[in-house]
Structure formats: structure tokens, C-alpha cells
Design a protein around this motif. Structure first.
Motif, PDB file in Angstrom:
ATOM      1  N   LEU A 664      40.295  32.719  51.125  1.00  0.00           N
ATOM      2  CA  LEU A 664      39.004  33.092  50.545  1.00  0.00           C
ATOM      3  C   LEU A 664      38.372  31.864  49.905  1.00  0.00           C
ATOM      4  O   LEU A 664      39.047  31.109  49.201  1.00  0.00           O
ATOM      5  N   ASN A 665      37.083  31.654  50.152  1.00  0.00           N
ATOM      6  CA  ASN A 665      36.415  30.603  49.383  1.00  0.00           C
ATOM      7  C   ASN A 665      35.957  31.187  48.043  1.00  0.00           C
ATOM      8  O   ASN A 665      36.132  32.379  47.754  1.00  0.00           O
ATOM      9  N   LYS A 666      35.386  30.348  47.187  1.00  0.00           N
ATOM     10  CA  LYS A 666      35.064  30.756  45.819  1.00  0.00           C
ATOM     11  C   LYS A 666      34.098  31.934  45.790  1.00  0.00           C
ATOM     12  O   LYS A 666      34.271  32.878  45.017  1.00  0.00           O
ATOM     13  N   LYS A 667      33.058  31.899  46.621  1.00  0.00           N
ATOM     14  CA  LYS A 667      32.065  32.978  46.628  1.00  0.00           C
ATOM     15  C   LYS A 667      32.712  34.309  46.992  1.00  0.00           C
ATOM     16  O   LYS A 667      32.381  35.357  46.433  1.00  0.00           O
ATOM     17  N   SER A 668      33.696  34.255  47.906  1.00  0.00           N
ATOM     18  CA  SER A 668      34.408  35.478  48.290  1.00  0.00           C
ATOM     19  C   SER A 668      35.345  35.940  47.183  1.00  0.00           C
ATOM     20  O   SER A 668      35.417  37.126  46.865  1.00  0.00           O
ATOM     21  N   ARG A 669      36.065  34.981  46.573  1.00  0.00           N
ATOM     22  CA  ARG A 669      37.025  35.339  45.528  1.00  0.00           C
ATOM     23  C   ARG A 669      36.356  35.964  44.318  1.00  0.00           C
ATOM     24  O   ARG A 669      36.916  36.845  43.676  1.00  0.00           O
ATOM     25  N   THR A 670      35.164  35.461  44.000  1.00  0.00           N
ATOM     26  CA  THR A 670      34.495  35.922  42.780  1.00  0.00           C
ATOM     27  C   THR A 670      33.548  37.085  43.012  1.00  0.00           C
ATOM     28  O   THR A 670      32.847  37.507  42.096  1.00  0.00           O
ATOM     29  N   SER A 671      33.498  37.591  44.243  1.00  0.00           N
ATOM     30  CA  SER A 671      32.600  38.716  44.508  1.00  0.00           C
ATOM     31  C   SER A 671      33.064  39.992  43.812  1.00  0.00           C
ATOM     32  O   SER A 671      32.279  40.888  43.542  1.00  0.00           O
ATOM     33  N   SER A 672      34.366  40.059  43.506  1.00  0.00           N
ATOM     34  CA  SER A 672      34.901  41.226  42.806  1.00  0.00           C
ATOM     35  C   SER A 672      36.285  40.868  42.273  1.00  0.00           C
ATOM     36  O   SER A 672      36.961  39.992  42.810  1.00  0.00           O
TER      37      SER A 672
END
Length: 747
Positions: A664-672
């Protein structure tokens, strides 16, 4: 009339809406030139033309606006799509009036207009920015994968839930096709050791590793031996990072295996050199004393014996027969002694003609006596067997643990008193010390109480050097701050050998320059650290500086005035009179050097000093190169991850079979908060209990390696364009998903 006015008003509203939506709208015939019949203001703004310019300059031809390289493929795709309906969705590039290209998505429907002509009614959206981002991301991921493929490390993943063990393709390169990898994890290694690539002697390390995993230790590092492609066991460093579920349950381990065999063997060789007596191969004084101390600190529940063995009249042998003959005697004695004792016993040469033997776990005093008698026989048999030409005898002092001492100092003093008594009684015999008296003397002699005067042996300069090397190993193996550790070592070495300056220079990546990275200066000596941060081998040192180093990678100069002009001028500015430098090499290439300067006088270095300084340099080089390589790989990895984490898109990698997330990149990791590797992508991103019906990954085949669809995300409440691409991730077939927010493009 009212109806006509109403329709006119409705038409104006529709025209205004069409002119103001993002992108553009046009109607064109499905003919050879794709003749444009109608165009929205948005379309004209996108291409930079006016209505009149499209009519007069382009002759209403959409074909002339499409980049020629894209035209044939676009038309082919349209015809294929029309076989299944009357809609199309294609991508191509439009040519702007000023000449630059615009990447667009063209979505249209083929209808028959009021004149009976086939015409496309189309919406085009400018996706130039998204295409640029996608290309940058593709290149970034490609670079990331290239680095993974090029590294010599074996990357692996141990999935606890499925008890699966997956490795990168570097496993096969390093360990061969026929060597079975631990397909069901480390547990399987212990259950089936006969098929294990791991050295059986290292199974305890595997058990320790499993215990650490069960204890939920997040980072684990071990050293063990694995059988390589040639069938030889090599030393590897294993680094493990655990991944946990939100409730703390271990999910999997991500690990890396690094081949450290050459580095390990070299460090072991250096360590042995530091521990061994150069002539006999036995432990030196410092090491033998340290090993005995360490053993006694554990307070073993068994009797042990310490023997000090001194060769009788050895000085006369050196004086009459020569030192070479004396060295041959010592070598032969050490050989037969090593062969006569157990591997567990500690044997050392602690002086010019003095040896020490520590016997672990003897059954009784009689056992000590028998061993002492055995040593006496070994000495007497040397001449009878023709090994040497002169009579050799020895005197032995024996002390017992814990009777004669519970620590090394007390035990050694007791054995030394016994040795004194054996010498006093006529030599060629042994004495066993008792807490109140000497209990046994051989040959027969009256027991006597020894005086409390300790017999001292001459100082051993070799042992002093060994002590320095032992200190260096201790610092380097235990320091957490390499800079502080090396600085401390430079100071100790500088003070011990009384030099003016000790330093390390490291080469630039292209080896055209070097810079001073570590330095210690004696009192009154000016530091050169700041002034020597960019030294050109060509401009500052004349281009032939490396020729100063001999085949042993040593540059020794007792008088710098004899050096070439540029080299002399640079060194003279530093007030250097003489110097000794040892090259830092990596795979045969020079990476820098360790140096010792003398600024007070022209100094002559002895061979013994040079040997020790070279050994110190090799030790420092080994650790420094290792740390620099580690820092370089970490920077590269951090840079690649930073690129991925700064993309304005949801980027993640999944298992094509299970749809589990692998990256997961950062945007994916921090989406939830509940998004993490190991979960199913459709659960965390789409709030579904089963795979998505329109998932682009479902369209991938051996021939179709990339597919894009637009989907609505009910969890994030946005429309996004999802592109699925087949890739190899850490040696496994995987799918890369790249999702861009296109809500603003949806009508």
C-alpha cells in the motif's frame, strides 16, 4: 408559438450546460475524415481553435486533430467495440493548435441523425495530467522492481495464516533450483531437518527466531548458515519484520536474507589473528586469560585445573642454537600439545617460553597429575623421536578450581607459586598447589609451603597489541553509534603508537575524489578534517597517488620530501614528516584509506607495528564498508518509497488469487484506519464481502496485461478510474491497482 419558444429556451439551456461541463462535446460523422458537425465551447477551448478555424483550416476534420500514431489503433478499437453495441470508449492524443499533445478519454454513442447519417455523439475529457502521473508512477515502480531484482538479498514472506513461505527469484540464484525452500515456514524445517537448507548446527537459531516471533517482537535479526548453489554452507544474515492484525495477532513476517559469508569469514580470520599467537597458533595471553575468566564467572559445579608450563633453560637454546631453532622448538611443542588435549580445553602461549593449559571438568586431583605427567613425557619424547636435536624439559605448576582459587587471579597466582616450587626443586617436574601446602611434587620431593612472593614474567609486547585488537572488536561489535565507536578507536590507536594524527579518507562514488571522514589528533597537532573534504586524486594528488600502495595495499613513507611535487605540497601543508596508509578495498577496488601521520620527526615504523596497524585498518574497513553499504541501500529504498507515497493516487498491489493486499502506498494506507496489508482489497476499499463484479483485475489474461474501468466507491463516495496491471512483486505474480479520483469528470 409557445411550444417553439419553450423548445428554444430548453435548447439554450442544454447548450449552456454542454459548454460548461468539464471537457468537451462534439458530434462527428463516422466517415473517412470523421467530419465534425457540432462542437461545444469546451472542445474548442481544449484544442485551442475557433469555429471558423476548424471549418476553414481543418475543413471540419476530427481526423486531422488526432495524433497520427494513435489514429489507426483508435479506429481499430472503435470497430471492435461496435461489434458488441453502439458505444465506444477510447483513449488517444489530440493535437493542440500550438502543437502540444492532449491525452483524452473519448466516450461516445453511434446514432443515426435526422438526415439518416451515422454519427458519433461524444464526450472527451482531458486526462493529460493523469497520464503524466501514471507514467511517472510506472517508471517509479519499474525502478523499484529493478532494484529488488538486482539486489543479491533474498526477500521472503512467511504467511502464518496459510503457513506459506514465499521467496523472491533470487533464492534460486543464490541457492539453486534443486534446493528446497522452506515452503511451509520455519516450523517445517524443524519437523523435516533432512530436507532443510539450513545448517543443522544453526537449528537453535531457528528455534530462537520462532520464540521471538511468538513473543511478538517486531524486528528480529539472526545469523545462520544456508547451503548455497554449490552445496557449501554460507553465512547469511536474516532480518525479519513482523506484521500484526489490529488486535495484535501476528499475520506474517517479511524478511531478507543477505549473504555475509565473505564478510563473516574475513572478520573471523581477523578475529583469529587477534586471538592467536602468531608463531604457535595457540591462543595468546590476553585471549587465553579472557576465556578462562569467562568460564569461571559462571561458577561451574565441577573441578578444573590450571597448568602453567615453563620450558627449562630456553634462553640457552636461543643463545647457542639460534632463534630460528628456538622458534622451531616452540612450534613443534605447541603442535604436540594441541594434539594431546581435548578440544574443550584452553591452550595458550602466554610468554616467550611459557604456556598455559586449562582443563575443564576433571574428575579428581589424580586426573590433574596424570595430565601433568603426560606433558613431561611429551617434552622428553621429542628428542627420542628425532623431532629436535637437543634435550628439552619443562617445569609445571598446577592449581585446582575451586580448591586453590574461585577466580582467575587467585587460581593463576596459586599455579604460579607451584611453578616456582617446581623450578626450585630442580626443574623437569610438576608441583600441585594446595590451599595450605604443595600437595604433590614430581619427581619425589618434600612438600613445602610456598612464599607469598609472586614470580613475574617479562612483559609481552605482542599481548599488548592483541589487547588493543580485542578492544577494537569489542567497540565495533557493541557500539550503536559507528561514528563515536570509530573515533574512540582512532584515539586509542593514536595514543598507543604515539602518532600525531590518525584518520580515515573515503572515496566518492566515482572514486575521483576522497574526503576526510574521521580524524583524531594528538596534543598540539592541528586538525585537517574541515580542509580535506574534497581532495581530487587528479588535480590535488597528481593522478598517480594510488601507485604509492604496494601489493599489500600499504603506502609507507618515512620522508615525504621524496614524494612527487603535488603530493609533497599537500602533505607539507599539514606539517607531515612521515606517514603510513592502508587502503580500504571492496571487491578489489580501492574505496579509501586509513592513515597514520607523524608531524614531529621522520619516523621509521617497525614490521611489527606495521602489521598491527594494517590489521587495525582491515578491521575498521570491514565495519565501515558494511555500514556505508547499509546506509546507501536504506537511502535508495527510502527514496523509492517516498516517490510512491507522494503520488496523488491510491496505489496498491494484490494477490491475483486471494485478492489480499501485498503493498500500500501512503494515500492507500491513510484512507482508513482498517486498511493494511493482508486484508482483502474489496473489503477495505469497496466495503464488500466478496470481489467486485466489475473489478479490472478480472479482465487480465496472459495477452491482456492491463485494463481500466470507472467505478463508484460507496465507502469514499467518489468515482475513480481503476487500472489493473499484471506485475511481478517480490518474485510473485501480482496485480498493481492504480486508482485516480475522476468524480469531477462525471456528469
Amino acid at each position: 408559438m409557445e411550444r417553439i419558444l419553450g423548445l428554444n429556451h430548453s435548447d439554450k439551456n442544454m447548450q449552456m450546460l454542454c459548454d460548461n461541463i468539464p471537457g468537451g462535446i462534439f458530434k462527428c460523422l463516422f466517415d473517412e475524415e470523421l467530419t465534425l458537425l457540432e462542437m461545444s465551447a469546451g472542445f474548442l477551448s481544449m484544442t485551442g481553435y475557433s469555429y471558423e478555424e476548424v471549418e476553414h483550416d481543418l475543413h471540419n476534420s476530427l481526423r486531422s486533430l488526432i495524433q497520427p500514431d494513435d489514429l489507426a489503433e483508435a479506429l481499430k478499437t472503435v470497430r471492435e467495440q461496435l461489434k458488441h453495441g453502439n458505444t465506444k470508449e477510447i483513449q488517444y492524443r489530440l493535437i493542440h493548435k500550438d502543437g502540444h499533445y492532449i491525452n483524452v478519454i473519448d466516450k461516445g454513442t453511434l446514432l443515426v441523425d435526422e438526415k439518416g447519417r451515422q454519427a458519433f455523439y461524444c464526450i472527451v475529457i482531458d486526462i493529460t495530467r493523469e497520464k503524466k502521473i501514471e507514467e511517472e508512477l510506472r517508471l517509479s515502480l519499474e525502478r523499484y522492481q529493478i532494484i529488488i531484482n538486482q539486489t543479491n538479498d533474498v526477500i521472503f514472506e512467511w504467511d502464518f495464516r496459510n503457513n506459506a513461505f514465499l521467496t523472491s527469484n533470487t533464492w534460486e540464484k543464490k541457492f539453486g533450483k534443486n534446493l528446497p525452500m522452506p515452503a511451509k515456514g520455519f516450523d517445517n524445517i524443524l519437523l523435516h531437518p533432512e530436507n532443510s537448507p539450513i545448517n543443522p548446527n544453526d537449528f537453535d537459531e531457528v528455534k530462537s527466531c520462532i520464540r521471538d516471533i511468538q513473543a511478538r517482537i517486531p524486528y528480529i535479526e539472526k545469523k545462520l548458515r544456508l547451503k548455497d548453489v554449490s552445496g557449501r554452507y554460507i553465512w547469511c544474515k536474516m532480518r525479519l519484520t513482523q506484521k500484526f492484525a489490529p488486535d495484535g495477532t501476528p499475520l506474517k513476517v517479511i524478511g531478507a536474507l543477505s549473504d555475509i559469508d565473505r564478510e563473516f569469514q574475513k572478520s573471523q580470520t581477523l578475529k583469529r589473528k587477534a586471538e592467536q599467537d602468531a608463531l604457535t597458533g595457540m591462543y595468546n595471553k590476553i585471549t587465553s586469560h579472557s576465556l578462562i575468566r569467562s568460564y569461571l564467572q559462571d561458577k561451574p559445579d565441577e573441578v578444573s585445573a590450571l597448568m602453567i608450563i615453563d620450558i627449562d633453560n630456553f634462553k640457552s637454546i636461543n643463545d647457542t642454537l639460534g632463534h630460528l631453532y628456538g622458534d622451531a622448538v616452540l612450534t613443534e611443542l605447541s603442535r604436540v600439545m594441541r594434539r594431546s588435549f581435548r578440544d574443550a580445553d584452553i591452550l595458550g602461549r602466554v610468554g616467550g617460553d611459557e604456556f598455559i593449559v586449562f582443563l575443564k571438568g576433571i574428575s579428581s586431583v589424580d586426573n590433574a597429575r596424570l595430565n601433568a605427567e603426560k606433558v613431561l613425557r611429551l617434552f622428553s619424547e621429542l628428542r627420542s623421536k628425532g623431532k629436535i636435536d637437543t634435550f628439552i624439559s619443562c617445569s609445571i605448576g598446577v592449581a585446582l578450581y575451586p580448591i586453590d582459587g574461585e577466580d582467575f587471579t587467585t587460581l593463576y597466582r596459586s599455579a604460579d607459586h607451584a611453578l616456582y616450587q617446581a623450578k626450585k626443586e630442580g626443574k623437569n617436574r610438576y608441583a600441585i598447589y594446595g590451599s595450605q601446602s604443595l600437595r604433590h611434587l614430581y619427581p619425589k620431593s618434600s612438600p613445602q609451603i610456598c612464599s607469598e612472593t609472586e614470580i613475574e614474567t617479562p612483559a609481552d609486547t605482542t599481548s599488548e597489541k592483541a589487547e588493543i585488537l580485542e578492544y577494537i572488536f569489542h567497540v565495533l561489535y557493541n557500539t550503536k553509534n559507528l561514528k563515536q565507536g570509530i573515533s574512540a578507536i582512532l584515539e586509542i590507536v593514536g595514543r598507543h603508537f604515539d602518532v600525531s594524527r590518525v584518520y580515515i579518507f573515503e572515496n566518492s562514488d566515482n572514486s575521483l575524489y576522497c574526503r576526510n571522514t574521521f580524524e583524531w589528533c594528538n596534543e598540539g597537532v592541528e586538525s585537517q578534517l574541515d580542509a580535506l573534504q574534497t581532495v581530487s586524486y587528479e588535480d590535488d594528488l597528481g593522478g598517480n597517488f594510488l601507485a604509492n600502495f604496494n601489493e599489500d595495499n600499504i603506502f609507507y613513507c618515512s620522508d615525504i620530501t621524496k614524494l612527487p611535487k603535488l603530493q609533497y605540497e599537500l602533505l607539507n601543508k599539514q606539517d607531515i614528516k612521515s606517514l603510513l596508509q592502508c587502503a580500504i578495498t571492496d571487491d578489489g577496488e580501492m574505496r579509501g584509506f586509513v592513515g597514520f601521520d607523524e608531524c614531529r620527526q621522520n619516523r621509521l615504523w617497525t614490521k611489527g607495528q606495521i602489521d598491527v596497524l594494517v590489521l587495525i585498518s582491515e578491521i575498521l574497513s570491514t565495519f565501515l564498508l558494511k555500514r556505508r553499504a547499509s546506509e546507501r541501500y536504506r537511502r535508495e529504498n527510502d527514496g523509492l518509497m517516498s516517490v510512491l507515497d507522494n503520488q496523488n493516487a491510491w496505489i496498491y498491489v494484490i494477490d491475483p488469487e486471494t485478492m489480499e493486499i501485498r503493498f500500500l502506498n501512503k494515500k492507500s494506507r491513510t484512507s482508513s484506519s482498517d486498511v493494511y496489508t493482508g486484508r482483502h482489497c474489496y473489503e477495505v476499499f469497496m466495503n464488500r464481502s466478496e470481489p467486485c463484479v466489475h473489478c479490472p483485475a478480472a479482465h487480465l489474461t496472459n495477452k491482456c496485461t492491463s485494463h481500466t474501468v470507472d467505478l463508484f466507491n460507496p465507502r469514499l463516495k467518489i468515482w475513480f478510474s481503476a487500472e489493473a496491471t499484471t506485475i511481478s512483486w517480490k518474485g510473485q505474480r501480482s496485480i498493481l491497482l492504480t486508482c485516480h479520483d475522476i468524480s469531477r469528470y462525471k456528469i
